[in-house]
Design a protein around this motif. Sequence first.
Motif, mmCIF file in Angstrom:
data_model
loop_
_atom_site.group_PDB
_atom_site.id
_atom_site.type_symbol
_atom_site.label_atom_id
_atom_site.label_comp_id
_atom_site.label_asym_id
_atom_site.label_seq_id
_atom_site.Cartn_x
_atom_site.Cartn_y
_atom_site.Cartn_z
ATOM 1 N N ARG A 41 -10.437 -2.281 26.085
ATOM 2 C CA ARG A 41 -9.225 -2.257 24.853
ATOM 3 C C ARG A 41 -9.185 -1.501 23.738
ATOM 4 N NH1 ARG A 41 -7.758 -8.515 26.010
ATOM 5 N NH2 ARG A 41 -7.568 -8.486 28.017
ATOM 6 N N GLY A 90 -6.983 1.754 22.849
ATOM 7 C CA GLY A 90 -5.666 1.508 22.328
ATOM 8 C C GLY A 90 -5.628 0.549 21.089
ATOM 9 N N PHE A 91 -6.475 -0.032 20.761
ATOM 10 C CA PHE A 91 -6.602 -0.864 19.490
ATOM 11 C C PHE A 91 -6.951 0.117 18.497
ATOM 12 C CE2 PHE A 91 -9.247 -3.058 16.270
ATOM 13 C CZ PHE A 91 -8.297 -3.959 15.964
ATOM 14 N N ARG A 116 -6.156 3.179 18.317
ATOM 15 C CA ARG A 116 -4.943 4.231 18.320
ATOM 16 C C ARG A 116 -3.993 3.281 17.294
ATOM 17 N NH1 ARG A 116 -3.525 4.492 23.360
ATOM 18 N NH2 ARG A 116 -5.470 5.467 23.921
ATOM 19 N N ASP A 117 -3.724 1.982 17.618
ATOM 20 C CA ASP A 117 -2.924 1.080 16.969
ATOM 21 C C ASP A 117 -3.107 0.957 15.547
ATOM 22 O OD1 ASP A 117 -1.542 1.014 19.398
ATOM 23 O OD2 ASP A 117 -2.108 -1.093 19.747
ATOM 24 N N GLY A 168 -2.756 4.282 13.714
ATOM 25 C CA GLY A 168 -1.237 4.479 13.396
ATOM 26 C C GLY A 168 -0.560 3.664 12.370
ATOM 27 N N ALA A 169 -1.018 2.263 12.355
ATOM 28 C CA ALA A 169 -0.540 1.485 11.324
ATOM 29 C C ALA A 169 -1.006 1.876 9.906
ATOM 30 C CB ALA A 169 -1.028 -0.012 11.627
#
Length: 153
Positions: free
Chosen positions: A42, A45-46, A48-49, A52-53
């Motif tokens: 994971r 994805g983590f 990337r998140d 983005g934040a």
Amino acid sequence: MNTTALIRPAWTPATIALMVIGFMVFWPLGLAMLAYIIWGDRLDGFKRDVNGATDRIFGSCRKAGSWKSHARTGNVAFDDWREKELERLAEERRKLDETLAEFDAYARELRRAKDQQEFDRFMSERSRNTPAPTEQRKPAKRGKGSEGLLDDV
């Protein structure tokens, strides 16, 4: 994820061995390896998140941080008033900074004057308490056989 990698987030002999060695050397290392085995798939994805934040947060800070380059709202009267208020606040800030610098100089001069007074008082008390340097000591009497061995101090 690359399934041919030696160390990948899966229960492979290499990852199990690293986890056991990590627990034996320093338990947080073993715990970190266990977390990587369980949740490592994971991470992409983590990451990337999180990226983005943070981009969104710092993007909005960049916009709000520069008050001179605010976008116009479309209301000319409001925009003119806002510009005048921001200029007035900048002038007030400049005056406050000048006043602070003046006060710092004043306080520094007061400390210097107080230190000078204390030093002068110390020197006057010291000169009263020490004997005058012009007084001479009387030579001590020399006993028989002490001639030339030691000079009197």
